[in-house]
Design an enzyme around this catalytic site. Structure first.
Site, short mmCIF file in Angstrom:
data_model
loop_
_atom_site.label_atom_id
_atom_site.label_comp_id
_atom_site.label_asym_id
_atom_site.label_seq_id
_atom_site.Cartn_x
_atom_site.Cartn_y
_atom_site.Cartn_z
N ASN A 109 39.79 46.23 39.11
CA ASN A 109 39.55 45.33 37.99
C ASN A 109 40.86 44.94 37.31
O ASN A 109 41.78 45.74 37.24
CB ASN A 109 38.62 46.00 36.97
CG ASN A 109 37.27 46.34 37.57
OD1 ASN A 109 36.89 45.77 38.59
ND2 ASN A 109 36.56 47.27 36.97
N ASP A 111 40.82 43.69 34.12
CA ASP A 111 40.40 43.38 32.75
C ASP A 111 40.99 44.29 31.67
O ASP A 111 40.68 44.12 30.50
CB ASP A 111 38.87 43.42 32.67
CG ASP A 111 38.30 44.73 33.22
OD1 ASP A 111 38.89 45.80 32.98
OD2 ASP A 111 37.25 44.67 33.91
N HIS A 126 44.85 45.30 41.79
CA HIS A 126 44.84 43.83 41.77
C HIS A 126 45.53 43.28 40.53
O HIS A 126 45.36 42.12 40.19
CB HIS A 126 43.41 43.29 41.89
CG HIS A 126 42.78 43.60 43.21
ND1 HIS A 126 41.42 43.57 43.43
CD2 HIS A 126 43.32 43.97 44.41
CE1 HIS A 126 41.16 43.90 44.70
NE2 HIS A 126 42.29 44.16 45.30
N CYS A 137 61.66 41.61 40.32
CA CYS A 137 62.00 43.01 40.00
C CYS A 137 60.77 43.84 39.64
O CYS A 137 60.88 45.02 39.32
CB CYS A 137 63.05 43.07 38.88
SG CYS A 137 62.46 42.61 37.24
N CYS A 155 62.14 35.74 34.06
CA CYS A 155 62.22 37.15 33.69
C CYS A 155 63.40 37.39 32.76
O CYS A 155 64.53 37.03 33.07
CB CYS A 155 62.38 37.98 34.96
SG CYS A 155 62.61 39.74 34.65
N GLY A 195 31.05 51.61 40.79
CA GLY A 195 30.96 50.17 40.55
C GLY A 195 31.65 49.33 41.60
O GLY A 195 32.10 48.23 41.32
N SER A 197 31.53 48.50 46.06
CA SER A 197 31.05 48.83 47.40
C SER A 197 32.24 49.11 48.30
O SER A 197 32.07 49.41 49.48
CB SER A 197 30.21 47.68 47.95
OG SER A 197 30.94 46.48 47.85
N ASN A 221 26.72 53.91 42.07
CA ASN A 221 26.41 52.49 42.24
C ASN A 221 24.92 52.29 42.03
O ASN A 221 24.12 53.19 42.31
CB ASN A 221 26.77 52.03 43.67
CG ASN A 221 28.21 51.52 43.77
OD1 ASN A 221 28.74 50.92 42.84
ND2 ASN A 221 28.83 51.77 44.91
N ALA A 239 26.98 52.60 36.26
CA ALA A 239 28.05 53.55 35.94
C ALA A 239 28.06 53.92 34.45
O ALA A 239 28.37 55.05 34.09
CB ALA A 239 29.39 52.96 36.34
ZN LIG Z 1 62.75 40.40 36.89
#
Ligand SMILES: [Zn+2]
Length: 254
Positions: A109, A111, A126, A137, A155, A195, A197, A221, A239
Site C-alpha cells: 500500500n 497510503d 510500492h 540518490c 533534488c 489483505g 492475495s 483475508n 483484517a
Molecule cells: Zn538526489
C-alpha cells in the site's frame, strides 16, 4: 474461527522472527479504493498505461503538472488518501510490533496508514504516495520540503530528477526497499499475510519463499486466495476485525 485464532496466536508466539505482508484489502476498510477488483479504480477508469515510468522519464514536466492537479482515478485516490485514517487492522499490526511479535511489515500500500498507525519497521515496496523521491540518490522528501516553482522539481541534495515515491508501472522497485524486504523475508520463519492475495510480484515471492523453507504463513483475508493452500493457518474475515482479535488472543496466551 476460535481454534484457528488459537493456532495463529501460538504460531506467532513460537516464531523466531515473524513479519507481516499487507495489501489493498487492509486499507479498503479505511475507505481507500483498491486498484483491482469489482470496485477498483482501474476497473472503473481503465488500466493505466503499463509504461508509466517510461512516460515520466520522457516528459517529467507533464507528469508533474498532472501530479499537481490530478484528474480521474488519481483525483479520486488523492481525495480518499487525504481523508483516510488507519483502521483497527493497521493498529493491531503496530501493536504486534510493540509486543515484539512482528518485527517488520512489508506493505504494497502507498497510503501511509501503517506509519500513521505507529508501525516503525515499515517497508513500502510500492512507495509512499505522500513522499517525493529522488530517482538518482533515492532520498525521500516530504511534499512541503520541495520547491515546485520550476517543473520538474530537482533534488535539493544531488539535483537529480524528483518523482512521486509511488512506484510507477515499469519502474524498478527502489533498491533500498527491495534489499531490505529480501533480508526480512530471508530472516523470517513466520509471516502474516493480510489483505492481499499476494499475486503481484515481487511481493508475492516473499511468502512463497518462507513457505518453501518450512516457515509458517498465517493468512488473513475475507476470501480464499492462491496462497491459501500454502498457509499453516487461514483466518477468514476482514483484517480490521481479525487482527485485533488475534492481538487479544496473543495477550491471553502470553
Ligand atoms: Zn538526489
Amino acid at each position: 474461527m476460535e481454534s484457528s485464532l488459537d493456532a495463529a496466536a501460538r504460531c506467532l508466539l513460537e516464531a523466531r522472527y515473524a513479519i507481516a505482508l499487507t495489501g489493498a484489502g487492509l486499507s479498503v476498510e479505511s475507505g481507500i479504493p483498491p486498484f483491482r477488483g469489482p470496485n477498483g479504480l482501474w476497473t472503473k477508469y481503465g488500466e493505466p498505461p503499463m509504461n508509466g515510468y517510461e512516460r515520466f522519464l520522457a516528459d517529467p514536466r507533464k507528469a508533474w503538472e498532472e501530479r499537481l492537479s490530478p484528474s480521474g482515478p488519481m483525483r479520486e485516490l488523492w481525495q480518499a488518501l487525504s481523508g483516510a485514517e488507519p483502521n483497527p487492522g493497521h493498529r493491531a499490526l503496530a501493536e504486534l510490533e510493540d509486543m515484539d511479535i512482528v518485527r517488520a511489515t512489508i506493505t504494497q500500500n502507498v497510503d501511509n496508514l501503517h506509519r500513521v498507525a505507529g508501525s516503525r519497521r515499515l517497508l513500502e515496496i510500492h512507495g509512499n504516495a505522500t513522499l517525493i523521491r529522488c530517482i538518482q540518490c533515492i532520498t525521500r522528501f516530504e511534499r512541503d520540503e520541495i520547491d515546485y516553482a520550476m517543473l520538474p522539481p530537482r533534488c535539493p541534495r544531488c539535483d537529480g530528477l524528483l518523482k512521486s515515491d509511488t512506484v510507477s508501472f515499469g519502474e524498478p522497485i527502489p533498491t533500498d526497499v527491495l534489499t531490505a524486504c529480501g533480508e526480512e523475508a530471508d530472516h523470517a520463519d513466520c509471516m502474516i499475510v493480510a489483505g492481499t492475495s499476494a499475486t503481484v510480484y515481487p511481493a508475492a515471492a516473499f511468502p512463497i519463499a518462507i513457505a518453501e523453507r518450512g516457515g509458517d504463513l498465517i493468512e488473513v483475508n475475507p476470501y480464499p486466495s492462491e496462497l491459501t493452500a500454502l498457509c499453516r493457518v487461514t483466518l477468514t474475515g476482514p483484517a480490521g476485525e481479525v487482527l485485533p482479535a488475534l492481538v487479544e488472543r496473543i495477550r491471553a496466551l502470553k
